[in-house]
Design a protein around this motif. Structure first.
Motif, PDB file in Angstrom:
ATOM      1  N   MET A  13       4.780  18.151  -3.414  1.00 41.68           N
ATOM      2  CA  MET A  13       3.923  16.950  -3.508  1.00 41.68           C
ATOM      3  C   MET A  13       3.201  16.889  -4.838  1.00 41.68           C
ATOM      4  N   SER A  14       2.902  15.678  -5.296  1.00 44.00           N
ATOM      5  CA  SER A  14       2.215  15.531  -6.570  1.00 44.00           C
ATOM      6  C   SER A  14       0.728  15.777  -6.417  1.00 44.00           C
ATOM      7  N   SER A  15       0.357  16.290  -5.259  1.00 46.28           N
ATOM      8  CA  SER A  15      -0.996  16.809  -5.018  1.00 46.28           C
ATOM      9  C   SER A  15      -2.104  15.772  -5.103  1.00 46.28           C
ATOM     10  N   VAL A  16      -2.609  15.555  -6.293  1.00 37.23           N
ATOM     11  CA  VAL A  16      -3.805  14.747  -6.440  1.00 37.23           C
ATOM     12  C   VAL A  16      -3.556  13.286  -6.021  1.00 37.23           C
ATOM     13  N   ALA A  39      -7.974  10.998   8.254  1.00 37.49           N
ATOM     14  CA  ALA A  39      -8.972  10.637   9.258  1.00 37.49           C
ATOM     15  C   ALA A  39      -9.524  11.881   9.939  1.00 37.49           C
ATOM     16  N   SER A  40      -8.664  12.835  10.170  1.00 37.58           N
ATOM     17  CA  SER A  40      -9.101  14.074  10.804  1.00 37.58           C
ATOM     18  C   SER A  40     -10.176  14.754   9.973  1.00 37.58           C
ATOM     19  N   ARG A  41      -9.964  14.762   8.676  1.00 37.40           N
ATOM     20  CA  ARG A  41     -10.955  15.388   7.798  1.00 37.40           C
ATOM     21  C   ARG A  41     -12.261  14.596   7.764  1.00 37.40           C
ATOM     22  N   VAL A  42     -12.141  13.281   7.581  1.00 38.64           N
ATOM     23  CA  VAL A  42     -13.343  12.457   7.435  1.00 38.64           C
ATOM     24  C   VAL A  42     -14.123  12.396   8.753  1.00 38.64           C
ATOM     25  N   PHE A  43     -13.425  12.162   9.842  1.00 39.13           N
ATOM     26  CA  PHE A  43     -14.111  12.159  11.143  1.00 39.13           C
ATOM     27  C   PHE A  43     -14.735  13.528  11.414  1.00 39.13           C
ATOM     28  N   GLY A  44     -14.011  14.582  11.096  1.00 38.47           N
ATOM     29  CA  GLY A  44     -14.531  15.923  11.343  1.00 38.47           C
ATOM     30  C   GLY A  44     -15.820  16.173  10.594  1.00 38.47           C
ATOM     31  N   GLU A  45     -15.902  15.613   9.416  1.00 39.84           N
ATOM     32  CA  GLU A  45     -17.094  15.858   8.607  1.00 39.84           C
ATOM     33  C   GLU A  45     -18.254  14.935   8.974  1.00 39.84           C
ATOM     34  N   ARG A  46     -17.967  13.660   9.182  1.00 38.70           N
ATOM     35  CA  ARG A  46     -19.033  12.670   9.339  1.00 38.70           C
ATOM     36  C   ARG A  46     -19.203  12.147  10.761  1.00 38.70           C
ATOM     37  N   GLY A  47     -18.314  12.522  11.643  1.00 36.24           N
ATOM     38  CA  GLY A  47     -18.411  12.028  13.018  1.00 36.24           C
ATOM     39  C   GLY A  47     -17.802  10.652  13.172  1.00 36.24           C
ATOM     40  N   TYR A  48     -17.664  10.220  14.414  1.00 33.51           N
ATOM     41  CA  TYR A  48     -17.034   8.931  14.670  1.00 33.51           C
ATOM     42  C   TYR A  48     -17.870   7.790  14.096  1.00 33.51           C
ATOM     43  N   ALA A  49     -19.129   7.740  14.435  1.00 34.38           N
ATOM     44  CA  ALA A  49     -19.974   6.646  13.960  1.00 34.38           C
ATOM     45  C   ALA A  49     -20.225   6.743  12.464  1.00 34.38           C
ATOM     46  N   ILE A  77     -11.811   6.757   4.997  1.00 28.90           N
ATOM     47  CA  ILE A  77     -10.534   7.307   5.441  1.00 28.90           C
ATOM     48  C   ILE A  77      -9.399   6.773   4.574  1.00 28.90           C
ATOM     49  N   ALA A  78      -9.455   5.471   4.284  1.00 21.76           N
ATOM     50  CA  ALA A  78      -8.413   4.859   3.466  1.00 21.76           C
ATOM     51  C   ALA A  78      -8.360   5.509   2.081  1.00 21.76           C
ATOM     52  N   ARG A  79      -9.507   5.676   1.476  1.00 22.19           N
ATOM     53  CA  ARG A  79      -9.548   6.317   0.159  1.00 22.19           C
ATOM     54  C   ARG A  79      -8.990   7.726   0.224  1.00 22.19           C
ATOM     55  N   ALA A  80      -9.380   8.455   1.257  1.00 23.85           N
ATOM     56  CA  ALA A  80      -8.896   9.834   1.401  1.00 23.85           C
ATOM     57  C   ALA A  80      -7.376   9.866   1.570  1.00 23.85           C
ATOM     58  N   ALA A  81      -6.830   8.790   2.124  1.00 19.95           N
ATOM     59  CA  ALA A  81      -5.385   8.727   2.323  1.00 19.95           C
ATOM     60  C   ALA A  81      -4.690   8.058   1.143  1.00 19.95           C
ATOM     61  N   GLY A  82      -5.473   7.545   0.205  1.00 15.99           N
ATOM     62  CA  GLY A  82      -4.891   6.934  -0.987  1.00 15.99           C
ATOM     63  C   GLY A  82      -4.361   5.532  -0.783  1.00 15.99           C
ATOM     64  N   ILE A  83      -4.885   4.840   0.216  1.00 17.48           N
ATOM     65  CA  ILE A  83      -4.431   3.464   0.445  1.00 17.48           C
ATOM     66  C   ILE A  83      -5.632   2.551   0.650  1.00 17.48           C
ATOM     67  N   SER A  84      -5.372   1.296   0.992  1.00 18.31           N
ATOM     68  CA  SER A  84      -6.464   0.338   1.132  1.00 18.31           C
ATOM     69  C   SER A  84      -6.973   0.313   2.569  1.00 18.31           C
ATOM     70  N   GLN A  85      -8.220  -0.116   2.714  1.00 18.18           N
ATOM     71  CA  GLN A  85      -8.858  -0.129   4.033  1.00 18.18           C
ATOM     72  C   GLN A  85      -8.135  -1.023   5.047  1.00 18.18           C
ATOM     73  N   PRO A  86      -7.689  -2.212   4.664  1.00 18.09           N
ATOM     74  CA  PRO A  86      -7.021  -3.043   5.669  1.00 18.09           C
ATOM     75  C   PRO A  86      -5.769  -2.400   6.259  1.00 18.09           C
ATOM     76  N   TYR A  87      -5.102  -1.593   5.450  1.00 18.85           N
ATOM     77  CA  TYR A  87      -3.871  -0.978   5.947  1.00 18.85           C
ATOM     78  C   TYR A  87      -4.175   0.024   7.061  1.00 18.85           C
ATOM     79  N   GLN A 119     -12.115  23.098   0.663  1.00 20.82           N
ATOM     80  CA  GLN A 119     -12.433  21.779   1.193  1.00 20.82           C
ATOM     81  C   GLN A 119     -13.595  21.152   0.441  1.00 20.82           C
ATOM     82  N   LYS A 120     -14.556  21.989   0.084  1.00 17.10           N
ATOM     83  CA  LYS A 120     -15.710  21.448  -0.646  1.00 17.10           C
ATOM     84  C   LYS A 120     -15.258  20.930  -2.008  1.00 17.10           C
ATOM     85  N   GLU A 121     -14.328  21.668  -2.594  1.00 12.51           N
ATOM     86  CA  GLU A 121     -13.850  21.342  -3.931  1.00 12.51           C
ATOM     87  C   GLU A 121     -13.369  19.900  -4.054  1.00 12.51           C
ATOM     88  N   ASP A 122     -12.445  19.501  -3.179  1.00 14.58           N
ATOM     89  CA  ASP A 122     -11.893  18.147  -3.304  1.00 14.58           C
ATOM     90  C   ASP A 122     -12.644  17.128  -2.448  1.00 14.58           C
TER      91      ASP A 122
END
Lengths: 210, 210
Positions: B1-4, B25-35, B42-52, B206-209
């Motif tokens: 994978m091209s990683s970044v 989503a697993s990472r973001v929900f795990g860190e910040r909770g559902y609410a 989540i979209a940013r973390a996945a590298g795509i747009s929010q509507p998708y 995990q803290k790093e990225d």
DNA sequence: TTTCGTGGTAATTGAATGATTACAAAGGGA
DNA sequence: TCCCTTTGTAATCATTCAATTACCACGAAA
């Protein structure tokens, strides 16, 4: 007290109102978490308007921090009361202190919201403001058990583990579902032992006025 | 994978993209909770747009439920792999299985977000949709340990308690603060034992990225 | 080369919500 | 009586955020 939420909001000294809001916030934050709770829900639970909540505490964050502080203090007070009654002898805790501390912990669920607010603080470790406070509080509890009660790190670990399981079971609201599945009763009985009836009573009462 | 995180979003089969979103989503929900988590984060973390994100899962709630399901499944798979290797003899688990199951549990932190997403589910017991799912998942884990591994309810209770403490320590992000206070290292060493180095490595990465 | 399914985004919307402002009423001194 | 502090609310604002809409681009098949 006239018990049910006041229809006509009477004028009350600010200090007293403050306590009402903190109690309401403790319950709402404990149930829905910091992000999930709204200042309006807290205001309704306290029987006042939303702007008054905000004005009295400045921000929702401040309010949560104060709830967290209070909870940590009440926990420390409860533990220290037990330790004062059964202080360690030559640095070694007397027999049965662990069970008494555990019982004191469970008894805190009567002061609704404390345990769950603490738990909500723990899972907010990522937050730049709440996280440090939660860590400090957790470590303070650790030190009370190790240094003041006289437990070994290994024993404290086990004690805290038991507490975290109880927190989790309460947060899951498993006591409300105790009749849904035999396994539910089994693990609750196992985790809360003789305090199970107390837990069921309190959680049922809490569900009632929600 | 091209990683970044990709600057130019390339077209990828929906099924594959779905997995990327679930991982993020697993990472973001795990860190910040559902609410506390937003679909945009989540979209940013996945590298795509929010509507998708929303279009692929319908609602944020659905996405969280799928994250939760996946986490529960992965936990069950990990436990069953250990149990298959050391099955109970005459209903009694062989010596050392508890430790191996515990190790398997800690190893799950490498698949980032699983343990914390489970934890975030547990503290959402009040939610009318998420709550029941979280309870079912918790009970399923309980039954695997009791019925398939062959542990007594008491032993399962202790095992789960240890797990909840580890969850809490991770959620508190204490591993990141291990150098702030000697007590922090002490309790972490006590709770994670030989797996402490793994925990520190993974949480640091995990803290790093983030 | 047109067309259609697939994989995506930009722009927008509508509701929720924390915070602010402006105002009101009670009540105790002077 | 007048005024000033304290206790409170109604109305509104500004922002965030999940969800929707409308659109675009690539590529394969017809």
């Amino acid at each position: 007290m006239s018990s049910v939420s006041e229809t006509t909001t009477e004028r009350i000294p600010a200090a007293e109102r403050r306590e009402q809001i903190l109690a309401a916030a403790s319950r709402v934050f404990g149930e829905r978490g910091y992000a999930g709770a709204t200042t309006d829900q807290i205001a309704r639970a306290a029987g006042i308007s939303q702007p008054y909540v905000v004005r009295m505490f400045g921000t929702k964050e401040n309010l949560f921090l104060e709830v967290l502080d209070r909870a940590q203090i009440k926990l420390a007070v409860a533990f220290r009361a037990v330790i004062a009654e059964f202080p360690p002898v030559d640095g070694v805790p007397p027999e049965g202190v662990g069970a008494r501390l555990g019982a004191a912990y469970v008894d805190l669920i009567e002061d609704r919201g404390i345990l769950l607010s603490l738990m909500q603080g723990f899972i907010s470790g990522h937050d730049p403001v709440i996280g440090p406070r939660a860590r400090v509080g957790f470590l303070a509890t650790y030190r009370i058990l190790r240094d003041e009660a006289g437990f070994s790190p290994e024993y404290v670990r086990g004690f805290l583990a038991d507490g975290m399981l109880m927190n989790t079971l309460l947060a899951l609201q498993l006591p409300d579902a105790i009749d849904d599945d035999p396994a539910t009763r089994e693990i609750l009985a196992c985790a809360f032992q003789s305090k199970l009836d107390l837990v069921i009573d309190v959680t049922a009462a809490q569900k009632e006025d929600a």
